[in-house]
Write an enzyme that holds these catalytic residues in place. Structure first.
Site, PDB file in Angstrom:
ATOM      1  N   CYS A 416      -0.422  -1.334   5.009  1.00 23.58           N
ATOM      2  CA  CYS A 416       0.638  -1.448   3.849  1.00 23.58           C
ATOM      3  C   CYS A 416       1.270  -0.061   3.564  1.00 23.58           C
ATOM      4  CB  CYS A 416      -0.352  -1.813   2.584  1.00 23.58           C
ATOM      5  SG  CYS A 416      -1.878  -0.667   2.352  1.00 23.58           S
ATOM      6  N   ASP A 540       5.543  -5.078  -3.429  1.00 24.09           N
ATOM      7  CA  ASP A 540       4.284  -5.072  -2.819  1.00 24.09           C
ATOM      8  C   ASP A 540       4.313  -5.070  -1.309  1.00 24.09           C
ATOM      9  OD1 ASP A 540       1.567  -5.349  -2.260  1.00 24.09           O
ATOM     10  OD2 ASP A 540       1.435  -6.647  -4.086  1.00 24.09           O
ATOM     11  N   HIS A 542       1.943  -5.966   0.597  1.00 24.24           N
ATOM     12  CA  HIS A 542       0.844  -6.966   1.137  1.00 24.24           C
ATOM     13  C   HIS A 542       1.152  -7.990   1.006  1.00 24.24           C
ATOM     14  CE1 HIS A 542      -0.892  -3.280  -1.233  1.00 24.24           C
ATOM     15  NE2 HIS A 542      -1.883  -3.548  -0.120  1.00 24.24           N
TER      16      HIS A 542
END
Length: 583
Positions: A416, A540, A542
């Site tokens: 990440c 994000d 992820h």
């Protein structure tokens, strides 16, 4: 004589209103039915600046502007306007240097300055009326390696092009423009339609419509190929006066053999008849060769060219603060010179000296690169605003969304921070601050090993990195410095509103934040100074799905988050990349 109607591009007025010192300069525009449209400006330049750029054919020098304090030099304006050839009614914009910088428009008629009104026109409005022709073709010059011989060779080539031996082809269409093969000079089409009708009828293959990011602007680009006729017109009556004469000179000479890849633009009204396009394309080719010669001559003064090893490159730019194309011809091995020339261009065109415009990475992309499952850009656009009623400050400019499992790489659970770093790096690349691609995982790991932060075993591993490593890599690979903002818990994030607002207002770059085992990217904040409430626009990394904007936005992979989003038990480091100085 009826005064022409005057329209001025809004970006021209914006730049004139930003002036704070007296100056004098030129206006450039395009003409229609008794209408002058002012598209560009430039400070009055020195002759040596003529090789910096060229405007598309049909955008002509058509007037002057002057910024003044108490008085203006009327006689100097009239004297300068006498050199304008494309119109009998040059435009004069007077900028009275005040708090608002009042602007008065005039038309020169019979050697007198006559006040007139003008209307503002947006880029979008202009390019609903005009289309760009992109002329491409191959030519060559062979010349002794000295200034006069090069000049003579270019003069001969321009004369040849203007002589009527050139023809122009619309790719994949049976339309050829010539001088005398038919009455109108058009082969493959009956009648003499307007260019707009031809485009509308077939959306000429080989051309393109390109929608600019963040704008409703559509630029129509039509490709046209330049070729040379190899047979004479049957009725040309050309007679050879004598047999060829061969002169043998055994003196040793240094020769240049330079292939010239013509690549130039013309901006034409869609109402222009097809039969009129031939002369415009000839003008385009000649204008390109003049720019090419100027650049080559200047290069020859500095460096010795060996055979044809150093070939200049043509770059087209469409800066949003200009609102029109500019074409540059550059040699790639003169980075120091290019930096100086970029600074000259910004000053000449009244552009700010902090944001890059003319770096190679910012050249106009005529054909959108198709990237299989590649990163989406600016995925926050269209996100619903918060109900925080605060000051909203967002990332400025373009970035790419990097996340887990892109390019068939399984970094789920450990990559990440790498992905957030790539998003940050993409922002610098797309803004033109750096001239390199976004670093790969291996390049990131190799960089950390080379600076001594990690052991050799780190390369090709699945080890995490954090904000400190992101800082190191941005500095080492991209030359970017960062500020580190630390909080001891997620709850403390609520106190960082002023610092984050200041970052997005002054820098505008995305922020990487790492805490615990997770990393995210902050694209903006909504800070209510009255209540102290702070919300974060989070990207994000992820996400593991395809490049589906609806899923990314609707499922919250990019969206507004409250302070509760952050873990109260974890500490966080925020990496705030700074914008480098210079263009």
């Amino acid at each position: 004589m009826m005064k022409p109607q005057v329209k001025v591009l809004d970006t021209v007025i914006q730049r004139l209103k930003s002036l704070d010192n007296p100056c004098f300069g030129k206006l450039f525009g395009i003409f229609g039915k008794n209408t002058h449209i002012i598209l560009g400006l430039q400070l009055n330049n020195e002759p040596e600046d003529n090789d910096l750029y060229a405007l598309p054919a049909e955008i002509d020098f058509c007037g002057f502007f002057e910024a003044f304090g108490e008085t203006r030099n009327t006689q100097e304006v009239l004297k300068q306007c006498s050199s304008i050839e494309v119109t009998d009614n040059p435009i004069f914009l007077q900028v009275k240097l005040t708090i608002q910088n009042d602007i008065q428009c005039s038309v020169i008629c019979n050697n007198q300055i006559n006040n007139t009104s003008y209307s503002l026109v947006s880029i979008q409005e202009v390019y609903t009326q005009f289309v760009h022709l992109r002329l491409q073709g191959d030519l060559q010059i062979t010349s002794e390696q000295n200034k006069q011989s090069v000049s003579d060779s270019f003069a001969t080539l321009r004369k040849t092009i203007a002589s009527g031996v050139m023809a122009f082809i619309f790719p994949k269409r049976n339309i050829i423009l010539v001088t005398s093969d038919s009455e109108s000079g058009i082969v493959g089409l009956t009648g003499d339609a307007s260019f707009g009708e031809i485009c509308q009828d077939a959306n000429i293959e080989g051309g393109s419509k390109k929608k600019k990011q963040n704008q409703t602007l559509e630029l129509e680009i039509v490709d046209i190929n330049l070729i040379k006729k190899v047979t004479n017109d049957p009725l040309s009556g050309e007679i050879k006066g004598h047999s060829p004469v061969v002169v043998v000179n055994k003196k040793q000479l240094d020769f240049l053999a330079i292939p010239i890849r013509v690549d130039f633009l013309a901006t034409i009204n869609k109402d222009t008849q097809l039969s009129k396009i031939y002369d415009i394309l000839i003008e385009s080719a000649i204008k390109y060769l003049r720019l090419y010669e100027n650049v080559l001559q200047k290069y020859l003064e500095r460096y010795k060219i060996e055979s044809s090893a150093n070939i200049p490159e043509t770059l087209h730019f469409f800066p949003k603060d200009c609102g029109h194309f500019l074409t540059r011809i550059v040699f790639s091995n003169t980075d120091d010179v290019m930096k100086k020339e970029r600074e000259q261009l910004h000053k000449l065109l009244l552009l700010n000296m902090t944001t890059p415009v003319f770096r190679k990475t910012l050249q106009y992309q005529f054909v959108k690169a198709e990237r299989l499952n590649g990163p989406l850009r600016n995925v926050h656009e269209g996100i619903k605003p918060t109900n925080n009623d605060g000051k909203v400050c967002l990332v400025r400019g373009d970035y790419e969304y990097y996340h887990y499992c892109q390019n068939k790489m399984d970094d789920n659970g450990w990559g990440c921070a790498y992905r957030s770093l790539q998003t940050l790096a993409s922002w610098y690349t797309l803004q033109g601050y750096v001239d390199r691609e976004v670093p790969t995982f291996k390049e990131i790991q190799t960089c950390l090993v080379s600076i001594g932060d990690k052991p050799n075993t780190f390369i090709n591993s699945r080890q995490w990195i954090g904000s400190t490593e992101v800082n190191y890599v941005l500095n080492s690979l991209l030359g970017i410095t960062c500020k580190i903002l630390y909080v001891s818990s997620g709850e403390e994030m609520s106190t960082k509103g002023p610092e984050l607002v200041n970052h997005f207002e002054t820098q505008g770059s995305p922020i990487m934040i790492g805490g615990g085992v997770l990393a995210h990217t902050i694209l903006g904040v909504d800070y209510n100074q009255q209540t102290g409430n702070l919300k974060f626009l989070i990207l994000d990394p992820h996400y593991t799905g395809d490049e589906n904007l609806n899923v990314i936005q609707n499922k919250g992979w990019c969206g507004w988050k409250s302070v509760e989003f952050w873990d109260k038990t974890a500490y966080y480091n925020m990496c705030l990349p700074q914008v480098p100085k210079g263009i």
